[in-house]
Design an enzyme around this catalytic site. Structure first.
Site, mmCIF file in Angstrom:
data_model
loop_
_atom_site.group_PDB
_atom_site.id
_atom_site.type_symbol
_atom_site.label_atom_id
_atom_site.label_comp_id
_atom_site.label_asym_id
_atom_site.label_seq_id
_atom_site.Cartn_x
_atom_site.Cartn_y
_atom_site.Cartn_z
ATOM 1 N N GLN A 68 0.841 -1.212 0.000
ATOM 2 C CA GLN A 68 0.000 0.000 0.000
ATOM 3 C C GLN A 68 0.869 1.252 0.000
ATOM 4 O O GLN A 68 0.368 2.359 -0.098
ATOM 5 C CB GLN A 68 -0.868 0.023 1.263
ATOM 6 C CG GLN A 68 -1.842 -1.118 1.338
ATOM 7 C CD GLN A 68 -2.350 -1.286 2.766
ATOM 8 O OE1 GLN A 68 -3.357 -0.702 3.139
ATOM 9 N NE2 GLN A 68 -1.663 -2.066 3.557
ATOM 10 N N ASN A 69 2.182 1.059 0.158
ATOM 11 C CA ASN A 69 3.073 2.220 0.252
ATOM 12 C C ASN A 69 3.297 2.843 -1.122
ATOM 13 O O ASN A 69 3.349 2.144 -2.127
ATOM 14 C CB ASN A 69 4.405 1.814 0.870
ATOM 15 C CG ASN A 69 4.230 1.315 2.290
ATOM 16 O OD1 ASN A 69 3.205 1.589 2.909
ATOM 17 N ND2 ASN A 69 5.190 0.572 2.787
ATOM 18 N N HIS A 114 -1.510 1.344 -4.438
ATOM 19 C CA HIS A 114 -1.873 2.767 -4.321
ATOM 20 C C HIS A 114 -1.007 3.667 -5.191
ATOM 21 O O HIS A 114 -1.091 4.894 -5.080
ATOM 22 C CB HIS A 114 -1.794 3.218 -2.851
ATOM 23 C CG HIS A 114 -2.855 2.585 -1.998
ATOM 24 N ND1 HIS A 114 -2.828 2.619 -0.618
ATOM 25 C CD2 HIS A 114 -3.977 1.896 -2.324
ATOM 26 C CE1 HIS A 114 -3.891 1.984 -0.145
ATOM 27 N NE2 HIS A 114 -4.600 1.528 -1.152
ATOM 28 N N CYS A 121 0.337 21.630 -16.563
ATOM 29 C CA CYS A 121 0.971 20.919 -17.678
ATOM 30 C C CYS A 121 1.611 21.912 -18.657
ATOM 31 O O CYS A 121 0.976 22.913 -19.033
ATOM 32 C CB CYS A 121 -0.098 20.097 -18.392
ATOM 33 S SG CYS A 121 0.499 19.211 -19.830
ATOM 34 N N CYS A 150 -0.659 21.559 -22.123
ATOM 35 C CA CYS A 150 -2.067 21.973 -22.267
ATOM 36 C C CYS A 150 -2.545 22.855 -21.122
ATOM 37 O O CYS A 150 -3.713 23.232 -21.074
ATOM 38 C CB CYS A 150 -2.958 20.730 -22.371
ATOM 39 S SG CYS A 150 -3.213 19.901 -20.801
ATOM 40 N N GLY A 152 3.178 -4.690 8.886
ATOM 41 C CA GLY A 152 3.171 -3.235 9.047
ATOM 42 C C GLY A 152 1.986 -2.534 8.430
ATOM 43 O O GLY A 152 2.108 -1.427 7.928
ATOM 44 N N THR A 153 0.834 -3.181 8.485
ATOM 45 C CA THR A 153 -0.368 -2.489 8.001
ATOM 46 C C THR A 153 -1.488 -2.634 9.026
ATOM 47 O O THR A 153 -1.630 -3.690 9.645
ATOM 48 C CB THR A 153 -0.837 -3.018 6.627
ATOM 49 O OG1 THR A 153 -2.098 -2.414 6.314
ATOM 50 C CG2 THR A 153 -0.967 -4.520 6.569
ATOM 51 N N ASN A 155 3.793 -7.294 13.300
ATOM 52 C CA ASN A 155 3.317 -5.962 13.682
ATOM 53 C C ASN A 155 3.437 -5.851 15.205
ATOM 54 O O ASN A 155 3.059 -6.790 15.904
ATOM 55 C CB ASN A 155 1.851 -5.792 13.242
ATOM 56 C CG ASN A 155 1.403 -4.342 13.231
ATOM 57 O OD1 ASN A 155 1.614 -3.601 14.186
ATOM 58 N ND2 ASN A 155 0.767 -3.933 12.135
HETATM 59 P P1 NAD Z 1 -1.140 2.546 8.880
HETATM 60 O O1 NAD Z 1 -0.391 3.813 9.102
HETATM 61 O O2 NAD Z 1 -2.615 2.563 8.956
HETATM 62 O O3 NAD Z 1 -0.633 1.450 9.929
HETATM 63 C C1 NAD Z 1 0.725 1.238 10.167
HETATM 64 C C2 NAD Z 1 0.873 -0.100 10.896
HETATM 65 O O4 NAD Z 1 2.276 -0.404 10.981
HETATM 66 C C3 NAD Z 1 0.334 -0.100 12.323
HETATM 67 O O5 NAD Z 1 -0.471 -1.238 12.513
HETATM 68 C C4 NAD Z 1 1.604 -0.158 13.190
HETATM 69 O O6 NAD Z 1 1.392 -0.867 14.402
HETATM 70 C C5 NAD Z 1 2.548 -0.892 12.281
HETATM 71 N N1 NAD Z 1 3.988 -0.661 12.519
HETATM 72 C C6 NAD Z 1 4.605 0.450 12.971
HETATM 73 N N2 NAD Z 1 5.931 0.270 13.026
HETATM 74 C C7 NAD Z 1 6.168 -0.991 12.581
HETATM 75 C C8 NAD Z 1 7.348 -1.768 12.386
HETATM 76 N N3 NAD Z 1 8.562 -1.269 12.665
HETATM 77 N N4 NAD Z 1 7.230 -3.027 11.923
HETATM 78 C C9 NAD Z 1 6.007 -3.554 11.640
HETATM 79 N N5 NAD Z 1 4.858 -2.864 11.810
HETATM 80 C C10 NAD Z 1 4.935 -1.601 12.266
HETATM 81 O O7 NAD Z 1 -0.615 1.980 7.496
HETATM 82 P P2 NAD Z 1 -1.395 1.317 6.276
HETATM 83 O O8 NAD Z 1 -2.205 0.168 6.784
HETATM 84 O O9 NAD Z 1 -0.367 1.098 5.231
HETATM 85 O O10 NAD Z 1 -2.418 2.421 5.799
HETATM 86 C C11 NAD Z 1 -1.919 3.736 5.534
HETATM 87 C C12 NAD Z 1 -2.377 4.283 4.203
HETATM 88 O O11 NAD Z 1 -1.698 5.511 3.961
HETATM 89 C C13 NAD Z 1 -1.982 3.397 3.054
HETATM 90 O O12 NAD Z 1 -3.059 3.399 2.201
HETATM 91 C C14 NAD Z 1 -0.766 4.053 2.382
HETATM 92 O O13 NAD Z 1 -0.964 4.187 0.999
HETATM 93 C C15 NAD Z 1 -0.717 5.442 2.937
HETATM 94 N N6 NAD Z 1 0.615 5.756 3.531
HETATM 95 C C16 NAD Z 1 1.748 5.425 2.854
HETATM 96 C C17 NAD Z 1 2.987 5.676 3.422
HETATM 97 C C18 NAD Z 1 4.228 5.253 2.656
HETATM 98 O O14 NAD Z 1 4.211 5.149 1.442
HETATM 99 N N7 NAD Z 1 5.333 4.976 3.369
HETATM 100 C C19 NAD Z 1 3.094 6.296 4.671
HETATM 101 C C20 NAD Z 1 1.897 6.654 5.337
HETATM 102 C C21 NAD Z 1 0.666 6.360 4.761
HETATM 103 ZN ZN ZN Z 2 -1.620 18.254 -20.316
#
Ligand code: NAD
Ligand code: ZN
Length: 254
Positions: free
Chosen positions: A108-109, A126, A157, A160, A199-200, A225
């Site tokens: 999701q990152n 995402h 842009c 355009c 980590g989600t 997690n």
């Molecule tokens: P979230 O922020 O909702 O949850 C993060 C989870 O990671 C928590 O459950 C937490 O306990 C856990 N965590 C924290 N540190 C950890 C570690 N060291 N090891 C393992 N787990 C750990 O994250 P999500 O579920 O990905 O949802 C966030 C939304 O926001 C996503 O849709 C994402 O696209 C976006 N987002 C992306 C980023 C990125 O690209 N790095 C950063 C923030 C949010």
């Molecule tokens: Zn354009």
């Protein structure tokens, strides 16, 4: 002093016969690279108002009503992602991919750290923060972190003069159909022997469903997690700790 983390013996034994792996990651895996999560300890939602403000800035209606606000939030995330490098956890997933016959990583990152670490079969559900798209002519571009960080207001842009948007899935938007199809093919039509969810906070069905499907199919299911999430009751093993502590142990056991 607490003892170093270990995998249960019986899990180590089961990991030996694993040939295919699916991994699902979220913001927590990038936490140790210095990028803030939304939820969980130390995340944006520690201050609920700050959490709500960020989610609103990164939502589909805000992009239309106040695109500068969306872009300011994107530039902020770009500053964090540009300064970050892959952690031990990102690298352990690369090692896992090299050790098995089939591997798929659903993240999701949007920070690109999995690809920068060297992961190959990645579904960035995402999107990727470095990509932009013109809403006028559809031109897609890939920026550098420096260029993106400079976008404190919504860029236009050159061709355009249309509004340029970040090519990421904003809150309230649909997922890209081609990537949803890849999830079906790689995590449902062919269920991996091992499913890792790391980590989600796992709020969305496209994150929890593949975990439930793998569990029902008898695959090994592991959540890594420090906290409990919506996936915790679905998995066989909840390794309560950091991704950088446990993923290298899983990689070593394969
Ligand atoms: P979230 O922020 O909702 O949850 C993060 C989870 O990671 C928590 O459950 C937490 O306990 C856990 N965590 C924290 N540190 C950890 C570690 N060291 N090891 C393992 N787990 C750990 O994250 P999500 O579920 O990905 O949802 C966030 C939304 O926001 C996503 O849709 C994402 O696209 C976006 N987002 C992306 C980023 C990125 O690209 N790095 C950063 C923030 C949010
Ligand atoms: Zn354009």
């Amino acid at each position: 002093m607490s003892s170093p983390p270990q995998l249960p013996d019986e899990l180590v034994e089961r990991l030996r016969s694993v040939r295919s792996v699916g991994a699902i990651t979220g913001a927590g895996i990038s936490h140790e690279s210095g990028i803030r999560t939304y939820r969980g300890r130390g995340g944006l939602y520690d201050d609920p108002e700050e959490g709500d403000r960020t989610v609103e800035a990164l939502s589909a209606p805000t992009l239309v009503i106040d695109p500068d606000r969306t872009w300011a939030a994107i530039a902020g995330l770009a500053r964090q992602a540009g300064a970050a490098s892959p952690s031990l956890a990102h690298r352990a997933l690369v090692e896992i991919e090299s050790k098995v016959e089939r591997f798929v990583l659903l993240t999701q990152n949007v920070d690109g750290l999995h690809r920068r670490a060297g992961s190959r079969n990645v579904i960035e559900i995402h999107g990727d923060i470095l990509e932009t798209e013109c809403l006028g002519c559809g031109r897609v571009e890939r920026l550098s972190f420096e260029e993106l960080q400079a976008c404190e207001t919504a860029p236009r842009c050159e061709d355009c003069d249309g509004l340029i948007r970040p090519r990421v899935v904003l809150f309230g938007e649909l997922l890209p159909a081609d990537k949803v199809l890849r999830i079906r093919l790689e995590l449902y039509a062919s269920i991996p022997d091992l499913l890792l969810v790391v980590g989600t906070s796992a709020l969305f069905p496209y994150i929890t469903d593949p975990v439930a499907v793998a569990q029902r199919a008898g695959s090994v299911t592991i959540e890594i997690n420090p906290e409990a999430t919506a996936s915790t009751d679905l998995v066989e093993y909840h390794l309560r700790g950091k991704a950088s502590e446990y993923l290298p142990l899983v990689a070593a056991a394969l």
